[in-house]
Motif scaffolding. Structure first.
Motif, short mmCIF file in Angstrom:
data_model
loop_
_atom_site.label_atom_id
_atom_site.label_comp_id
_atom_site.label_asym_id
_atom_site.label_seq_id
_atom_site.Cartn_x
_atom_site.Cartn_y
_atom_site.Cartn_z
N UNK A 37 0.23 29.90 28.76
CA UNK A 37 -1.21 29.96 28.52
C UNK A 37 -1.77 28.69 27.90
N UNK A 38 -0.99 28.06 27.02
CA UNK A 38 -1.46 26.84 26.37
C UNK A 38 -1.79 25.76 27.40
N UNK A 39 -0.86 25.53 28.32
CA UNK A 39 -1.09 24.51 29.34
C UNK A 39 -2.19 24.92 30.30
N UNK A 40 -2.11 26.15 30.79
CA UNK A 40 -3.09 26.61 31.79
C UNK A 40 -4.52 26.55 31.25
N UNK A 41 -4.70 26.89 29.99
CA UNK A 41 -6.03 26.84 29.37
C UNK A 41 -6.54 25.42 29.30
N UNK A 42 -5.67 24.49 28.89
CA UNK A 42 -6.09 23.10 28.78
C UNK A 42 -6.35 22.49 30.16
N UNK A 43 -5.55 22.84 31.15
CA UNK A 43 -5.77 22.32 32.50
C UNK A 43 -7.11 22.82 33.04
N UNK A 44 -7.41 24.08 32.79
CA UNK A 44 -8.69 24.64 33.26
C UNK A 44 -9.87 23.89 32.65
N UNK A 45 -9.80 23.63 31.34
CA UNK A 45 -10.89 22.89 30.67
C UNK A 45 -10.96 21.46 31.17
N UNK A 46 -9.80 20.84 31.36
CA UNK A 46 -9.76 19.46 31.83
C UNK A 46 -10.35 19.35 33.23
N UNK A 47 -10.00 20.26 34.11
CA UNK A 47 -10.54 20.23 35.47
C UNK A 47 -12.07 20.35 35.46
N UNK A 48 -12.57 21.23 34.61
CA UNK A 48 -14.03 21.44 34.58
C UNK A 48 -14.76 20.18 34.11
N UNK A 49 -14.16 19.46 33.18
CA UNK A 49 -14.78 18.24 32.67
C UNK A 49 -14.68 17.09 33.68
N UNK A 50 -13.69 17.17 34.56
CA UNK A 50 -13.49 16.12 35.56
C UNK A 50 -14.37 16.29 36.79
N UNK A 51 -15.06 17.41 36.88
CA UNK A 51 -15.91 17.64 38.04
C UNK A 51 -15.11 17.73 39.32
N UNK A 52 -15.58 17.03 40.35
CA UNK A 52 -14.90 17.07 41.65
C UNK A 52 -13.49 16.50 41.57
N UNK A 53 -13.27 15.58 40.63
CA UNK A 53 -11.94 14.97 40.48
C UNK A 53 -10.92 15.95 39.91
#
Length: 225
Positions: free
Chosen positions: A193-209
């Motif tokens: 969960x720690x990684x998955x949560x951070x990846x989800x937030x990171x993806x959202x901040x990166x937009x299309x990237x």
């Protein structure tokens, strides 16, 4: 560019963790040993794949000076000795055996990291790349800035470390275990969960990237451009 790999040897677990945490934050890979004998075993088991060794002087089973003597019989890897003793004779013996630098306890971890960087530079080993770029993403490690198509995005410290790790390992499948070990600096116990949560937030901040971070089901992630 590969991270320099450092072996930290001290019989005090708190001291090892302190040194390890500061080195990892500075971009180095770190292995630990709790005594001189274990350090020598690890050093030769890894076929001298260490860029630098940090040795405490006073340790059980085999002292730092004895471990240094063993290592020096086969390798000229840079060595920093940590000592709580002030006797001049110990330092002189250490230099005779081939110590590159002495640092007395207590010491500033930031000073230790600075000495490590200087020694690695002197020995011809580069530090971590300061600028990473891939797929329109530019990461400035020194300034702690991330730009996507020339626009700066705001990331938390761990998001920044996570994205940096993905970009420098682009094209490689990274297990959750490895990500936790390298980015969070602790062992994997099955909770993703720690990684998955951070990846989800990171993806959202990166937009299309954000789509450049691919999910590998049942394993982990891969950054692909």
């Amino acid at each position: 560019m590969e991270r320099a790999r450092i072996l930290v040897v001290d019989d005090e677990s708190r001291m090892r963790k302190l040194v390890r945490d500061f080195l990892v934050k500075s971009g180095y890979e770190v292995d630990e040993a709790e005594d001189g004998r274990k350090a020598v075993e690890m050093f030769f088991a890894e076929k001298s794949d260490y860029g630098l060794v940090i040795l405490d002087v006073m340790m059980p089973k085999m002292s730092g000076l004895e471990a240094l003597s063993e290592i020096r019989s086969y390798s000229q890897v840079p060595v920093i000795m940590l000592t709580a003793k002030s006797e001049e004779r110990d330092e002189l013996l250490g230099f005779k055996l081939g110590v590159d630098e002495y640092i007395s306890k207590p010491f500033s971890p930031k000073i230790l990291v600075a000495r490590v960087k200087a020694l690695l530079k002197r020995s011809g080993q580069g530090a971590l790349e300061e600028i990473l770029s891939a797929g329109g993403i530019t990461i400035d490690r020194a300034a702690h800035i991330v730009k996507i198509d020339e626009e700066t995005i705001e990331l938390s410290f761990k998001e920044f470390e996570l994205l940096s790790y993905f970009v420098e390992n682009k094209g490689l499948a990274l297990s959750r275990e490895k990500i936790l070990s390298k980015v969070w600096n602790y062992d994997y116990f099955g909770d993703a969960r720690t990684i998955d949560t951070h990846v989800k937030k990171l993806r959202s901040k990166m937009g299309a990237k954000g789509d450049l971070i691919k999910t590998i089901w049942g394993m982990g992630y891969k950054f692909e451009t």
